[in-house]
Design a protein around this motif. Sequence first.
Motif, PDB file in Angstrom:
ATOM      1  N   VAL A  14     -11.737  -3.379   3.989  1.00  0.00           N
ATOM      2  CA  VAL A  14     -10.564  -2.643   3.926  1.00  0.00           C
ATOM      3  C   VAL A  14      -9.495  -3.915   3.439  1.00  0.00           C
ATOM      4  N   TYR A  15      -9.423  -4.783   4.380  1.00  0.00           N
ATOM      5  CA  TYR A  15      -8.658  -5.890   4.243  1.00  0.00           C
ATOM      6  C   TYR A  15      -8.676  -6.604   2.940  1.00  0.00           C
ATOM      7  N   VAL A  16      -9.990  -6.952   2.554  1.00  0.00           N
ATOM      8  CA  VAL A  16     -10.351  -7.707   1.349  1.00  0.00           C
ATOM      9  C   VAL A  16      -9.847  -6.929   0.031  1.00  0.00           C
ATOM     10  N   LYS A  17     -10.014  -5.452   0.144  1.00  0.00           N
ATOM     11  CA  LYS A  17      -9.972  -4.722  -1.020  1.00  0.00           C
ATOM     12  C   LYS A  17      -8.177  -4.409  -1.316  1.00  0.00           C
ATOM     13  N   ALA A  18      -7.562  -4.570  -0.161  1.00  0.00           N
ATOM     14  CA  ALA A  18      -6.073  -4.550  -0.126  1.00  0.00           C
ATOM     15  C   ALA A  18      -5.594  -5.968  -0.664  1.00  0.00           C
TER      16      ALA A  18
END
Length: 135
Positions: free
Chosen positions: A111-115
Amino acid sequence: MPSAHIPSERHKTHEIVFNALPVDQAVQAARMLGRLPGVVVQPHAAERRVTVHYDVMEHTLLELETWLQTGGFHLDGSILQKIKRALIHYTEDVQRDNMEIPEHPIKSREVYVKAWEHHLHGDHDDTPEELRRYL
């Protein structure tokens, strides 16, 4: 003693201290509190106090004290006792509020990588590249 199935963070042990007069309040209060389901009481008549054990999700110290005062008992009104009781009332309220909040699922790293991929990065200066090298 309290039942073993109550998680330790929910199990509370506190003292309720009474005024010197009327005499023998601790014994009478222990009888009264002992009738409540989930409350274990130990009277200490010589010290004008009772020790109560309970599950904070079933009872609070404020509830027990209010119940006693409604029944005609007089709690110790010294400033130290008032401060102790206020602190316990506050922490129990916060604990009960926190225990009723559903746990949030922990976000995975993805989730953090995509954000981060969608976040604008780097120098956002509008100056053209050829002019940046000049300065």
